[in-house]
Write an enzyme that holds these catalytic residues in place. Structure first.
Site, PDB file in Angstrom:
ATOM      1  N   ALA A 147       3.140   7.046   1.021  1.00 34.43           N
ATOM      2  CA  ALA A 147       2.215   7.740   0.117  1.00 34.43           C
ATOM      3  C   ALA A 147       1.209   8.598   0.870  1.00 34.43           C
ATOM      4  O   ALA A 147       0.240   9.071   0.287  1.00 34.43           O
ATOM      5  CB  ALA A 147       1.479   6.727  -0.755  1.00 34.43           C
ATOM      6  N   LYS A 160       0.845  -1.210   0.000  1.00 35.04           N
ATOM      7  CA  LYS A 160       0.000   0.000   0.000  1.00 35.04           C
ATOM      8  C   LYS A 160       0.869   1.244   0.000  1.00 35.04           C
ATOM      9  O   LYS A 160       0.413   2.328   0.401  1.00 35.04           O
ATOM     10  CB  LYS A 160      -0.941  -0.004   1.216  1.00 35.04           C
ATOM     11  CG  LYS A 160      -1.873  -1.204   1.273  1.00 35.04           C
ATOM     12  CD  LYS A 160      -2.861  -1.211   0.117  1.00 35.04           C
ATOM     13  CE  LYS A 160      -3.735  -2.465   0.141  1.00 35.04           C
ATOM     14  NZ  LYS A 160      -4.542  -2.579  -1.103  1.00 35.04           N
ATOM     15  N   ARG A 161       2.103   1.075  -0.400  1.00 31.89           N
ATOM     16  CA  ARG A 161       3.070   2.180  -0.476  1.00 31.89           C
ATOM     17  C   ARG A 161       3.184   2.906   0.866  1.00 31.89           C
ATOM     18  O   ARG A 161       3.357   4.117   0.939  1.00 31.89           O
ATOM     19  CB  ARG A 161       2.694   3.165  -1.594  1.00 31.89           C
ATOM     20  CG  ARG A 161       2.506   2.536  -2.973  1.00 31.89           C
ATOM     21  CD  ARG A 161       3.661   1.620  -3.387  1.00 31.89           C
ATOM     22  NE  ARG A 161       3.491   1.082  -4.736  1.00 31.89           N
ATOM     23  CZ  ARG A 161       3.269  -0.226  -5.017  1.00 31.89           C
ATOM     24  NH1 ARG A 161       3.215  -1.125  -4.044  1.00 31.89           N
ATOM     25  NH2 ARG A 161       3.140  -0.621  -6.267  1.00 31.89           N
ATOM     26  N   ARG A 201      -6.003  16.244  -4.545  1.00 34.83           N
ATOM     27  CA  ARG A 201      -6.950  15.210  -4.089  1.00 34.83           C
ATOM     28  C   ARG A 201      -8.206  15.830  -3.473  1.00 34.83           C
ATOM     29  O   ARG A 201      -9.055  15.123  -2.928  1.00 34.83           O
ATOM     30  CB  ARG A 201      -6.295  14.320  -3.026  1.00 34.83           C
ATOM     31  CG  ARG A 201      -5.031  13.613  -3.459  1.00 34.83           C
ATOM     32  CD  ARG A 201      -5.304  12.462  -4.395  1.00 34.83           C
ATOM     33  NE  ARG A 201      -4.062  11.737  -4.670  1.00 34.83           N
ATOM     34  CZ  ARG A 201      -3.796  11.137  -5.819  1.00 34.83           C
ATOM     35  NH1 ARG A 201      -4.667  11.178  -6.808  1.00 34.83           N
ATOM     36  NH2 ARG A 201      -2.664  10.499  -5.999  1.00 34.83           N
ATOM     37  N   GLY A 236       0.873  13.148   3.774  1.00 34.87           N
ATOM     38  CA  GLY A 236       1.119  12.759   5.162  1.00 34.87           C
ATOM     39  C   GLY A 236       2.454  12.062   5.351  1.00 34.87           C
ATOM     40  O   GLY A 236       2.993  12.045   6.461  1.00 34.87           O
ATOM     41  N   LEU A 294      -5.859   6.961   1.518  1.00 39.45           N
ATOM     42  CA  LEU A 294      -6.996   7.560   0.827  1.00 39.45           C
ATOM     43  C   LEU A 294      -8.142   6.575   0.677  1.00 39.45           C
ATOM     44  O   LEU A 294      -9.316   6.964   0.635  1.00 39.45           O
ATOM     45  CB  LEU A 294      -6.553   8.052  -0.561  1.00 39.45           C
ATOM     46  CG  LEU A 294      -5.473   9.139  -0.569  1.00 39.45           C
ATOM     47  CD1 LEU A 294      -4.947   9.369  -1.983  1.00 39.45           C
ATOM     48  CD2 LEU A 294      -6.007  10.448   0.010  1.00 39.45           C
ATOM     49  N   GLU A 320       4.654  14.775   6.072  1.00 41.45           N
ATOM     50  CA  GLU A 320       4.389  15.249   7.448  1.00 41.45           C
ATOM     51  C   GLU A 320       5.082  14.346   8.461  1.00 41.45           C
ATOM     52  O   GLU A 320       5.662  14.820   9.440  1.00 41.45           O
ATOM     53  CB  GLU A 320       2.875  15.289   7.701  1.00 41.45           C
ATOM     54  CG  GLU A 320       2.197  16.335   6.824  1.00 41.45           C
ATOM     55  CD  GLU A 320       0.692  16.413   7.035  1.00 41.45           C
ATOM     56  OE1 GLU A 320       0.026  15.360   6.930  1.00 41.45           O
ATOM     57  OE2 GLU A 320       0.186  17.512   7.307  1.00 41.45           O
ATOM     58  N   LEU A 341      -1.666   9.939   3.680  1.00 36.71           N
ATOM     59  CA  LEU A 341      -2.953   9.479   4.214  1.00 36.71           C
ATOM     60  C   LEU A 341      -3.473   8.299   3.406  1.00 36.71           C
ATOM     61  O   LEU A 341      -3.427   8.313   2.165  1.00 36.71           O
ATOM     62  CB  LEU A 341      -3.974  10.629   4.116  1.00 36.71           C
ATOM     63  CG  LEU A 341      -5.414  10.301   4.516  1.00 36.71           C
ATOM     64  CD1 LEU A 341      -5.530  10.080   6.020  1.00 36.71           C
ATOM     65  CD2 LEU A 341      -6.355  11.420   4.073  1.00 36.71           C
ATOM     66  N   GLU A 343      -2.171  17.210  -1.590  1.00 38.69           N
ATOM     67  CA  GLU A 343      -3.491  17.322  -0.963  1.00 38.69           C
ATOM     68  C   GLU A 343      -4.474  18.103  -1.838  1.00 38.69           C
ATOM     69  O   GLU A 343      -5.627  17.705  -2.021  1.00 38.69           O
ATOM     70  CB  GLU A 343      -3.374  18.011   0.414  1.00 38.69           C
ATOM     71  CG  GLU A 343      -2.911  17.104   1.528  1.00 38.69           C
ATOM     72  CD  GLU A 343      -1.399  16.926   1.626  1.00 38.69           C
ATOM     73  OE1 GLU A 343      -0.683  17.300   0.678  1.00 38.69           O
ATOM     74  OE2 GLU A 343      -0.948  16.405   2.649  1.00 38.69           O
TER      75      GLU A 343
HETATM   76  C1  1HE Z   1      -2.651   3.726  -1.458  1.00 40.49           C
HETATM   77  C2  1HE Z   1      -2.095   5.011  -1.352  1.00 40.49           C
HETATM   78  C3  1HE Z   1      -2.687   5.913  -0.456  1.00 40.49           C
HETATM   79  C4  1HE Z   1      -0.975   3.895  -2.813  1.00 40.49           C
HETATM   80  N1  1HE Z   1      -3.741   5.487   0.246  1.00 40.49           N
HETATM   81  N2  1HE Z   1      -3.699   3.356  -0.723  1.00 40.49           N
HETATM   82  N3  1HE Z   1      -1.286  10.660  -1.146  1.00 40.49           N
HETATM   83  C5  1HE Z   1      -1.307  10.639  -2.475  1.00 40.49           C
HETATM   84  O1  1HE Z   1      -2.036  11.322  -3.145  1.00 40.49           O
HETATM   85  C6  1HE Z   1      -0.347   9.635  -3.131  1.00 40.49           C
HETATM   86  C7  1HE Z   1      -1.160   8.465  -3.653  1.00 40.49           C
HETATM   87  N4  1HE Z   1      -0.330   7.400  -4.210  1.00 40.49           N
HETATM   88  C8  1HE Z   1       0.297   7.513  -5.397  1.00 40.49           C
HETATM   89  O2  1HE Z   1       0.308   8.523  -6.053  1.00 40.49           O
HETATM   90  C9  1HE Z   1       1.006   6.290  -5.892  1.00 40.49           C
HETATM   91  O3  1HE Z   1       0.448   5.128  -5.251  1.00 40.49           O
HETATM   92  C10 1HE Z   1       2.537   6.279  -5.658  1.00 40.49           C
HETATM   93  C11 1HE Z   1       3.200   7.288  -6.597  1.00 40.49           C
HETATM   94  C12 1HE Z   1       2.884   6.593  -4.218  1.00 40.49           C
HETATM   95  C13 1HE Z   1       3.095   4.863  -5.956  1.00 40.49           C
HETATM   96  O4  1HE Z   1       2.699   4.490  -7.269  1.00 40.49           O
HETATM   97  P1  1HE Z   1       2.766   2.949  -7.667  1.00 40.49           P
HETATM   98  O5  1HE Z   1       2.459   2.879  -9.141  1.00 40.49           O
HETATM   99  O6  1HE Z   1       4.035   2.346  -7.197  1.00 40.49           O
HETATM  100  O7  1HE Z   1       1.613   2.217  -6.807  1.00 40.49           O
HETATM  101  P2  1HE Z   1       0.040   2.195  -7.057  1.00 40.49           P
HETATM  102  O8  1HE Z   1      -0.297   1.182  -8.123  1.00 40.49           O
HETATM  103  O9  1HE Z   1      -0.511   3.554  -7.264  1.00 40.49           O
HETATM  104  O10 1HE Z   1      -0.503   1.694  -5.663  1.00 40.49           O
HETATM  105  C14 1HE Z   1      -0.213   0.399  -5.174  1.00 40.49           C
HETATM  106  C15 1HE Z   1      -1.213   0.093  -4.077  1.00 40.49           C
HETATM  107  O11 1HE Z   1      -1.035   0.999  -3.012  1.00 40.49           O
HETATM  108  C16 1HE Z   1      -2.648   0.268  -4.535  1.00 40.49           C
HETATM  109  O12 1HE Z   1      -3.441  -0.631  -3.817  1.00 40.49           O
HETATM  110  P3  1HE Z   1      -4.010  -1.976  -4.502  1.00 40.49           P
HETATM  111  O13 1HE Z   1      -4.783  -2.634  -3.405  1.00 40.49           O
HETATM  112  O14 1HE Z   1      -4.847  -1.494  -5.660  1.00 40.49           O
HETATM  113  O15 1HE Z   1      -2.797  -2.766  -4.945  1.00 40.49           O
HETATM  114  C17 1HE Z   1      -2.977   1.675  -4.083  1.00 40.49           C
HETATM  115  O16 1HE Z   1      -4.355   1.888  -3.878  1.00 40.49           O
HETATM  116  C18 1HE Z   1      -2.235   1.706  -2.770  1.00 40.49           C
HETATM  117  N5  1HE Z   1      -1.930   3.066  -2.356  1.00 40.49           N
HETATM  118  N6  1HE Z   1      -1.054   5.088  -2.218  1.00 40.49           N
HETATM  119  C19 1HE Z   1      -4.204   4.247   0.104  1.00 40.49           C
HETATM  120  N7  1HE Z   1      -2.226   7.142  -0.257  1.00 40.49           N
HETATM  121  C20 1HE Z   1      -3.513  13.984   7.520  1.00 40.49           C
HETATM  122  S1  1HE Z   1      -3.972  14.573   6.020  1.00 40.49           S
HETATM  123  C21 1HE Z   1      -2.780  14.049   4.903  1.00 40.49           C
HETATM  124  C22 1HE Z   1      -3.334  14.146   3.520  1.00 40.49           C
HETATM  125  C23 1HE Z   1      -2.526  13.397   2.523  1.00 40.49           C
HETATM  126  O17 1HE Z   1      -1.608  12.670   2.826  1.00 40.49           O
HETATM  127  S2  1HE Z   1      -2.970  13.626   0.883  1.00 40.49           S
HETATM  128  C24 1HE Z   1      -1.767  12.756  -0.031  1.00 40.49           C
HETATM  129  C25 1HE Z   1      -2.248  11.365  -0.329  1.00 40.49           C
END
Ligand code: 1HE
Length: 266
Positions: free
Chosen positions: A69, A31-32, A144, A118, A73, A121, A71, A141
């Site tokens: 990665a 889940k990264r 999203r 996060g 999501l 953070e 929060l 953020e």
């Molecule tokens: C996740 C998450 C996640 C991956 N929550 N499940 N953060 C983001 O906007 C970043 C979101 N993630 C990404 O952009 C990409 O996943 C990555 C660039 C980090 C990695 O890409 P990749 O191609 O290696 O992996 P993937 O195919 O996108 O994801 C692999 C799995 O990890 C997949 O799950 P699966 O069950 O389908 O295999 C994804 O759903 C899961 N995954 N990132 C949940 N973030 C206190 S407020 C803070 C607010 C924030 O942090 S906003 C920023 C959120």
């Protein structure tokens, strides 16, 4: 008082070596290393326990290609949280990250891949950030439809300044490489971030714990005070730390001319 061996951990691995250096490993690589609430709860438990367990330094690292990665999501979407629910989630994040920043145990973060949202953070709550060449930093953020909730407005703005933070959030700008060091997102950019973090942790662990407590707690607290109050608090902390038993031997060595000199090597 909870002991390290009593902690119930699912998403984080915790090891302690013979020198009292803890390794805290985010362990949801599939889940990264997205931060779900269970992981945040584990961080609270770990960083409540480590300072009281005599830990000399901690390495914060992650399994897989990405540090974190941010929060979770998917969980956030699934839970359909109310404003009040999410406020309490954020308060728990703050509890975890405050335990880290103010806990008095040096925390060295080993960064790689995505250090975003996060995840940034979390990294910002460590005392030293060591990045490998493939690390990149972002605050997606806004993209999203979210906002930071884990202290970025305090810690990331403190590291890089509010103008850069606002730019990252509005434009989606990612920092990496030397530029990430130059703006203050990490202090070291190296090929082997694990090795560098261990070198730093081992050196830090040689300091008396009370000195490290002051370095990894008092400085942060003092930043929150007026200059007048910070100067007063600094004098009080120095009164305690600079007269500690553990300093006497080191001062005697210096006075006797046998202490290592503070000079660049090579
Ligand atoms: C996740 C998450 C996640 C991956 N929550 N499940 N953060 C983001 O906007 C970043 C979101 N993630 C990404 O952009 C990409 O996943 C990555 C660039 C980090 C990695 O890409 P990749 O191609 O290696 O992996 P993937 O195919 O996108 O994801 C692999 C799995 O990890 C997949 O799950 P699966 O069950 O389908 O295999 C994804 O759903 C899961 N995954 N990132 C949940 N973030 C206190 S407020 C803070 C607010 C924030 O942090 S906003 C920023 C959120």
């Amino acid at each position: 008082m909870r002991k390290i061996e009593d902690l119930q951990l699912q998403n984080i691995l915790l090891e302690v070596d013979a020198d009292g250096i803890a390794t805290v490993t985010l362990n949801r690589p599939t889940k990264r290393n997205a931060l779900d609430l269970a992981t945040i709860d584990e961080l609270v438990d770990i960083f409540t326990t480590l300072p009281r367990a005599g830990i000399r330094a901690a390495i914060l690292r992650a399994n897989g290609d990405h540090f974190s990665a941010g929060l979770d999501l998917v969980e956030h979407h699934r839970e359909e949280r109310s404003a009040s629910d999410f406020m309490h989630v954020c308060l728990r994040w703050h509890e975890a990250f405050n335990k880290m920043e103010y806990g008095g145990v040096p925390i060295i973060a080993v960064l790689k891949g995505a250090v975003v949202g996060g995840g940034l953070e979390l990294a910002s709550a460590a005392h030293i950030r060591v990045a490998s060449q493939d690390s990149y930093f972002g605050l997606p953020e806004g993209q999203r439809g979210l906002f930071t909730g884990g202290g970025a407005t305090i810690r990331v703005a403190d590291l890089i300044g509010k103008a850069r933070m606002i730019d990252m959030m509005l434009s989606g700008r990612l920092y990496r490489g030397q530029e990430a060091v130059d703006v203050g997102l990490c202090q070291y950019l190296v090929d082997d971030a694990e090795a560098k973090a261990w070198e730093i942790a081992r050196n830090a662990a040689k300091n008396p714990p009370l000195s490290n407590f002051a370095i990894c707690s008092a400085i942060s607290h003092m930043q929150n005070m007026s200059a007048l109050d910070a100067a007063y608090a600094e004098a009080v902390v120095a009164g305690v730390v600079n007269t500690q038993e553990a300093a006497k031997e080191r001062l005697a060595a210096f006075a006797g001319g046998t202490a290592q000199k503070i000079k660049p090597q090579g």
